[in-house]
Motif scaffolding. Structure first.
Motif, PDB file in Angstrom:
ATOM      1  N   SER A   1     -10.863  -3.964  -3.424  1.00  0.00           N
ATOM      2  CA  SER A   1     -10.898  -2.817  -4.056  1.00  0.00           C
ATOM      3  C   SER A   1      -9.484  -1.782  -3.978  1.00  0.00           C
ATOM      4  N   HIS A   2      -8.705  -2.451  -3.215  1.00  0.00           N
ATOM      5  CA  HIS A   2      -7.313  -1.801  -3.160  1.00  0.00           C
ATOM      6  C   HIS A   2      -6.309  -2.222  -3.938  1.00  0.00           C
TER       7      HIS A   2
ATOM      8  N   SER B   1       1.048  -1.053  -0.095  1.00  0.00           N
ATOM      9  CA  SER B   1       0.055  -0.058   0.055  1.00  0.00           C
ATOM     10  C   SER B   1       0.836   1.120  -0.024  1.00  0.00           C
TER      11      SER B   1
ATOM     12  N   ALA C   1     -11.976  -5.541   2.093  1.00  0.00           N
ATOM     13  CA  ALA C   1     -11.563  -4.214   1.862  1.00  0.00           C
ATOM     14  C   ALA C   1     -10.170  -4.404   0.776  1.00  0.00           C
ATOM     15  N   THR C   2      -9.362  -5.450   0.988  1.00  0.00           N
ATOM     16  CA  THR C   2      -8.343  -5.384   0.115  1.00  0.00           C
ATOM     17  C   THR C   2      -8.783  -5.516  -1.455  1.00  0.00           C
TER      18      THR C   2
END
Lengths: 454, 454
Positions: A254-255, A163, A251-252
Motif C-alpha cells: 500500500s506504500h 519513501s 505494508a510496502t
C-alpha cells in the motif's frame, strides 16, 4: 541515463502552481525561489496571470523560451495530457509529484503514462514522490515548507529514497545535526527512472561522495545487481532496506505499490556487491556522516582516548564486539615520552588511554599528538565529556587542527546536553566526525574498515 | 541499610570547601546552595572564616549543631583523619568524593579506611565518586558545575552508576531530553555501600519507579544475586554492564580497581532475576523513559499509526524483529466506522494504519480514538512526522489527552529537526513517551512486554 536536467536545469516550469499556500504546487514554487535558484522559473496555471510577481502561463505550450525541466503537480487524471504538452514543447525531463497511481491500485493510468514516456524518450522522476533537491545548484523542488523542514548545507552526501515522508524526516534531522548534502532524491513509484539509474548517475557525480539509499523493493533485480556491482566499490552505497519482515513486506504494497520481495535475496546481493548495509535509520545516518568525512584508513588498530573511565570501558567493549577492530598497542618510546610529558600518576597510559576527569585541553593535545605520530595506531576514538570544568572550548581548535592533517581518522564521542551540543556542532563545522554514543562511533569505524574501495 | 541521610539530610557539612572555583569542594558547596537545599550547610576549611556569607568551621568538631551528613573532598592522605573526627562528632554518614585509593593501586589506605568505617558502624558512599543528587529534596552534591551539566527535573528515575563521568554525561543528556529523575548516585569504589545496598534502598523509595544501573563489577556476587532476586520484579532494574569483553574487562581495573569478572555469570544472573538488560547507553535511556511513563500493558498486540508509509514499513519490520510483539488486527466494526469517519480512499486501513502525508490533527484524533477503544489492540505505536504542513500543534493536546486516560500505552515516534524537537519536548511535558527512531520505540515496548512484574 543522463539526469543532469533534474539537478542542473537552468529553466524550470512548475505546472500546477496555486495561490493557495496549502497546495503542493504553491510550496514547490516558493521553495525554488526561496532556495536561491539562479535560473528561469515559469509558473503554469490556466487561471493565473502571475505569481509572486513572476509571469504565469496557461500551459507550457505558451512559454516561448526553452524549458529544461517540468515539475508536474496536478491531479492524476490530467497528468498524461500535460506530459504530452511537455513533449510537444520538447521538454524531455519531467518530475511528477502527483500520487494516485499504482500505489493505490491505479495500474492502468500508470502504465499508460509509462508507455507514453518511454515511446517519446522522456525521462521521468516519480510519480508519487516528494521531489528533488540539489544543494549545490539551489534546485529545491520538494513540496514541504522550509519552515517545517530545515535544509542541510551543501556537501557530499546524496540521499535516494523510495519513501518521501521517511526521506523528509531524515533530511530534517540531518540538517539540524550538521550533515552536509549534495542531493536529495525521492523517486516514488519509479515509473521510468529507478534506483539503479539514479545510482549510476550519482557515482559519476562529482559532488557526491557517499550515497544513502532507502529501499523497499526494486522492479528490475538484475539491473540493480549489475549496477551495484559496477558502482558500490567506487563510492560507498549505504542501504537501509524496508520490508525485510513479512509484516513490513505486506505494508510496502500500500506504500509504493510493489512487494518488497525476499529480503534474503537483497542481502545476498548487498554482500556480493560491497554495499554498506545499515540496520536502522539511525545507523544509516552515522554511517553517512562517517563516510562523508573520512577518506581512508590504513588498518584496524584503534586507540581510545578518554576523560571518563566508564566510557573507556564500554568503548573497549564495543571495539571487541565489532569483530574487525583491534585495540592498538602504543609504541613504547612514544608512550614513555607521553608519560613524561603528562606527568600525572592517576592517568592510565594504556588502551583506553584514560586522561581522567581533570584533563584539560593541553593534556588532550599531548595525547592526540602522540597517537597521530604513532604508526601502531590507525584510528583514534576520542571521547571528550564536556561536563568537567577544566576542558576549555579551545579543544575544538586543537581537534580540528589534527583532523585537518588527515593523517588518520579521528572520531569524537561526546554525550550531554546543550553545552555538549554546541561544541559538537562546532566540531562538525570543522568536518570532524562526532557521535553521541561510543557504540555509534565504533560501528561506523568498523564499517569503514570493512568497506573495500576499488 | 538505611541510606536516608544521603538523600534527605537536613544538615550537611562540606569538608574541603575552597575559595578556588576550580576545586571540587567549592563546586559541591555551590551546587548545594544553588540547587535550593532547604537544610543547614556547614562549610569546613581550617583557613576560612566564611564562604558565600555562611560561617565556616575549622573542623567538624567545631560545629555545635547536629550534622547528619558529611561530604569529604580533601586529599586522600587526610581522609581517615577527617572520618575519625566525623565519628567523634557522631556523624555516621559520609560521602567521600576523594580519589586515589584502590583504583590507583592504593589498596592499603582504602582497606584501613574501610576497617575504621566498619568498626564504627559508619555508612560511606564512595570513595572515588562523583557524588549524589536527590532531585526531590534538592540535595545536589556532585562536583560538576550546573553550567556544564544541566540537572533534570524531579521525577521517578533513579540512576546508580559505578562510573562518575559516564553518569554525568548521561545525566546531562537526560536533562536536555526531558527525562525526570528521583536520584543520581555515583558510588565509585563502593568501599562500604555497594550497588546491592543502594538497590535495596531504592526499591523501598517512594519517589523511585525505575532503577538504572551502570555496572562494571561487584565485590559480593552472592549478595548482588540475592538482592536482584528480591527486588527486580518489584521495580524494573535496567542494567548496562561495562567490561563484557576481555578488552573492556581489563580497562575496568584502572577505573574502579576491580576486574569486572566473567560477563556470562552476570548475564546469567540478570536473566534469572528479571533484570532488564540494556545493550548500550542509548538503549538504557529509552528503556528508562518508557518504564518511567508506562505502568502496565495488557498484551503484545501493537497497532501502528503513521503519516509516512516508509516509517510504517520499517516499524512493522521492527515489530517483527522484536520477537515478542504482534501486529494487532483491528476489530472489523471499529475499522468500518473509522473508514466512514475518515472517508479518504488513499488512507490504508491496515496495520500499519497509514493516514498518509496530508493527515491533519483531526484525522489522527479519529484514528487514535478508534484504537484506544479497540480491545484487539494493546499498545499504539504512533508515528507523527511533523514535516507535513497540515499537522497543527494542537496534536500535542490530542495525544496528551488520550495518554492521560491510561487505557493503553501510546509511544510516539517523530524524527526531525528543531520544529520536531519542540513538539517532542511538549509531548514529554505531558508525560508521553517519545522516540527519535521507530526501532527505539519498538524495542522499548518489547522490553515492557517482556518484563514480569510481581
Amino acid at each position: 541515463m543522463n539526469l543532469d536536467n533534474f539537478f542542473k536545469a537552468k529553466s524550470i516550469a512548475i505546472i500546477g502552481v496555486s495561490r493557495n499556500p496549502a497546495k503542493i504546487g504553491h510550496v514547490i514554487f516558493r521553495n525554488l525561489l526561496d532556495g536561491g535558484f539562479k535560473g528561469k522559473v515559469f509558473p503554469v496555471n490556466p487561471e493565473l496571470k502571475s505569481m509572486f510577481g513572476i509571469k504565469a502561463y496557461k500551459s507550457v505550450s505558451d512559454i516561448k523560451e526553452k524549458v529544461e525541466l517540468a515539475v508536474i503537480s496536478i491531479p492524476a487524471e490530467h497528468v498524461l495530457k500535460v506530459v504530452r504538452e511537455c513533449n510537444e514543447k520538447n521538454i524531455k525531463d519531467v518530475l511528477i509529484i502527483t500520487a494516485g497511481f499504482k500505489e493505490v491500485g491505479n495500474r492502468v493510468s500508470e502504465n499508460e503514462l509509462k508507455d507514453y514516456l518511454e515511446l517519446h524518450g522522456m525521462r521521468c522522476m516519480g510519480v508519487n514522490c516528494l521531489g528533488i533537491v540539489d544543494f549545490h545548484h539551489h534546485v529545491d523542488l520538494i513540496f514541504l515548507p522550509r519552515s517545517r523542514l530545515k535544509r542541510p548545507e551543501a556537501g557530499n552526501i546524496s540521499f535516494v529514497t523510495q519513501s518521501g515522508a521517511l526521506g523528509s524526516a531524515i533530511l530534517d534531522l540531518c540538517a539540524v545535526n550538521g550533515y552536509k548534502f549534495s542531493k536529495f532524491i525521492s523517486y516514488g513509484n519509479a515509473t521510468i527512472i529507478d534506483e539503479s539509474d539514479i545510482l549510476e548517475y550519482l557515482v559519476k557525480d562529482k559532488t557526491t561522495k557517499v550515497i544513502c539509499l532507502y529501499l523497499e523493493g526494486v522492479k528490475n533485480g538484475e539491473k540493480f545487481f549489475s549496477t551495484l556491482k559496477k558502482i558500490a566499490k567506487k563510492k560507498p552505497v549505504i542501504v537501509m532496506k524496508g520490508g525485510i519482515s513479512e509484516e513490513g513486506n505486506t505494508a510496502t504494497i500500500s506504500h509504493t505499490g510493489a512487494l518488497a520481495g525476499k529480503s534474503e535475496v537483497y542481502f545476498g546481493i548487498f554482500k556480493q556487491t560491497n554495499v554498506v548495509v545499515a540496520d536502522s535509520l539511525e545507523q544509516m545516518l552515522y554511517y553517512a556522516s562517517t563516510f562523508s568525512n573520512i577518506g581512508k584508513i590504513n588498518g584496524n588498530k584503534v586507540q581510545i582516548i578518554t576523560n571518563g573511565g566508564g566510557y573507556g570501558v564500554i568503548t573497549a567493549d564495543a571495539v571487541s564486539a565489532a569483530g574487525n577492530l583491534k585495540l592498538a598497542a602504543m609504541n613504547e618510546k612514544i608512550k614513555t615520552k607521553l608519560k613524561n610529558d603528562i606527568d600525572n600518576e592517576l592517568v592510565s597510559f594504556a588502551n583506553p588511554l584514560d586522561l581522567i576527569g581533570d584533563a584539560d585541553t593541553e593534556r588532550y593535545k599531548k595525547a592526540i599528538e602522540a597517537c597521530i605520530n604513532d604508526n601502531n595506531i590507525d584510528a583514534i576514538l576520542l571521547i571528550i565529556l564536556y561536563q568537567t570544568p577544566l576542558i576549555t572550548t579551545d579543544i575544538i581548535d586543537v581537534v580540528g587542527e589534527f583532523n585537518r592533517l588527515k593523517r588518520k581518522p579521528i572520531l569524537v564521542v561526546s554525550t550531554g546536553g546543550n553545552f555538549t551540543r554546541v561544541l559538537k556542532d562546532a566540531l562538525n563545522d570543522e568536518d570532524v566526525c562526532t557521535y553521541e554514543f561510543p557504540e555509534h562511533a565504533v560501528k561506523a569505524l568498523s564499517a569503514i574498515v570493512r568497506y573495500k574501495r576499488k
